[in-house]
Motif scaffolding. Structure first.
Motif: not given
Length: 170
Positions: A1-24
Motif C-alpha cells: 500500500m502506497v501512503s498519502w505522502i508518496i502519492s502526493r510526491l508522485v503527483v507533484i513531481i510527475f503530474g506537475t513539475l515534469y509537465p511544467a518543464y515540457y510545457s516550457y
C-alpha cells in the motif's frame, strides 16, 4: 500500500513539475503540436486536481486508492496511451463546446457579482474600521480624564496641578 505522502510526491513531481518543464520547452520551441498536447494535459490535470480534492476526502479508505491515482497520472502522461489527449478529445472538448455559451454567461455573471460583493464588503469593512477608530479615540480620551482624576485624588490637599505643555506633570 502506497501512503498519502508518496502519492502526493508522485503527483507533484510527475503530474506537475515534469509537465511544467515540457510545457516550457514547447512554448520555447514554438512547436504547435507539443503546445496543444500540453494544453490538453493541463486542462485534464486541472479537472483531475479538482476531482482529487473531493475524492481524497471520501475515497481515501478505498483499497489501492493512492495506487490508482499514481497509475492515472502515469496514464495521462504516457506517450503510448496519450491519456490526456483521449480524455480531452472524447469527453472534455465535446462537453465544453456544447456548454460554452452557458459557461461564458455564468462566468460573466459571477465576475459581476463578485465585484459587487467586493465593493459591498469593502464599504462595510471601512465603516467597521472607522467606527472602531472613533471608539478607540473616545475611550482614550475618557481614560486620560479618569487617570487625571485619579492622580489628582492622590495628590496632597492644596497642591495646584500645573497646566500647559511647558510644565511637567507632577
Amino acid at each position: 500500500m502506497v501512503s498519502w505522502i508518496i502519492s502526493r510526491l508522485v503527483v507533484i513531481i510527475f503530474g506537475t513539475l515534469y509537465p511544467a518543464y515540457y510545457s516550457y520547452k514547447a512554448v520555447k520551441s514554438k512547436d504547435i503540436k507539443e503546445y496543444v498536447k500540453w494544453m490538453m494535459y493541463w486542462i485534464i490535470f486541472a479537472l483531475f486536481t479538482t476531482a482529487e480534492t473531493v475524492t481524497d476526502l471520501f475515497l481515501c479508505w478505498f483499497p489501492f486508492y493512492y495506487e490508482l491515482k499514481i497509475a492515472f497520472v502515469a496514464w495521462l502522461l504516457s506517450p503510448y496511451t496519450k491519456g490526456s489527449s483521449v480524455l480531452y478529445r472524447k469527453f472534455v472538448h465535446p462537453t465544453l463546446s456544447s456548454k460554452e455559451k452557458e459557461i461564458d454567461d455564468c462566468l460573466v455573471q459571477a465576475k459581476d457579482r463578485s465585484y459587487d460583493a467586493l465593493v459591498h464588503f469593502g464599504k462595510r469593512g471601512l465603516n467597521v474600521a472607522a467606527t472602531a477608530a472613533v471608539m478607540a479615540a473616545s475611550k482614550t480620551k475618557m481614560l486620560q480624564a479618569q487617570t487625571r482624576t485619579e492622580v489628582d485624588k492622590l495628590r496632597p490637599a492644596g497642591h495646584i496641578r500645573p497646566v500647559g505643555p511647558s510644565c511637567p506633570a507632577g
